[in-house]
Design a protein around this motif. Sequence first.
Motif: not given
Length: 422
Positions: A118-119, A328-332, A343-348
């Motif tokens: 996930x990381x 949370x980490x795979x479903x874009x 209204x935030x920036x992605x860390x993925x």
Amino acid sequence: MKRWLANLFIVILLLSLTGCISYKENNKETERDTIVISVLAGQSTSDAGVEDMVDEWMEKNFPQVYLEWECVDWGDQFNTQMKSRIAAGEIPDIMIGKAQDVSTYAPKGVLGEIDEKYLDRGLDAARENVTVDGKTYGLVYNAMYQGVYYNKQMFKDNGWSVPETQEDLQKIIDDCKAKGITPFASHMVDTWSIGNVTMQFMMNDVFNKDENWGDKFRNGETSFSDSKEAQTAYQYNKLIYDNTFPETFSTEQTDCDAKMVQGEAAMKVSGSWSIQNFLDIDENFDFGIFPFPNQTGDSKLIFEPNITIMTSAQSEHQDAINKVLDVLTSDKDLAVQILDYTKTASMLKDVTPTFDNPSQEDIDKYANEGRIVDVTLGNNQLVWGGFQEENAKDIAAWLQGDETFEECLKASDERVKASSAN
């Protein structure tokens, strides 16, 4: 029987008022094949509602896993809740806080490591402040930026340039007052807001010059009463107080943001959580962002890792927890939905929000100039719970004339032991 029913009604009413504790219809959590995962979510003002999006996805794809949410205000309640859970030995399966929480709770042995699977779906920069002794205990999901939001049209109409120095900023303030414009929108009724902007000031006047200032404070090498830089950071609150709405100590955030959008104020020291309000009030509002100018004219825009997912080291449901992390980490599509909503920036990796952010041009500019700093540095040096938030109360008392400035500084010095997570 009537008394029993009345008591039951009171219990249900109280539960309904404690945040977003959610329960499925037909008591699904009691079914034998349903795994209940407890989630303690410390939310910023823009986060409320994310839990519903995650629940909807889980219901469709993993109905056998039920998330039992308890949502609390991150600034006021998350730290208190965590302390009480740790003391009782009842660690939630999943905890959602901020990156700085990892350095607070990982050393206590209550957080589990996050699986590399996930990381690896996150940006490399997302690991920097959630790794302790080579082990990563937090999954950073999104990020905010902090600085001074400004009305682009108002700046253009008045011929103001983005200020780089305190002198530049003062010229804008003076021109605002001469023209009957309130320089700053602020909502000092919220002590969390005072605490937040004070750390912004500390970052650019203190920690960008000495990243170990907090350690020196604890070692007796410096103090708020002795440090001109720390005092300057506190004094910036007075600059805003003297140049904001007279009713700032009774103005709620939503009303404050509305005044900003409606042209009643030129600037607001804030973070990305204000964008949600700005665009809800007027989807065409054109705003930018710049770092609050420090004494040396070299301020940086502040980056803050926001939603950070931590897991219990003691949970019996690691497989189910991993299903949540996988979602949370795979479903874009889900990720974009959450990012657009907050209204935030992605860390993925390879995930970009689709909402129109008028301040993105400014963010990109400061990033290209190498003028971005992670506020986790300051928050790890001087923790929020029990220190920054308490200092903010004294700053509020000083601004309202209930304490002297010297008493405010002394109060910060006297809680030195509370300044560290350890």
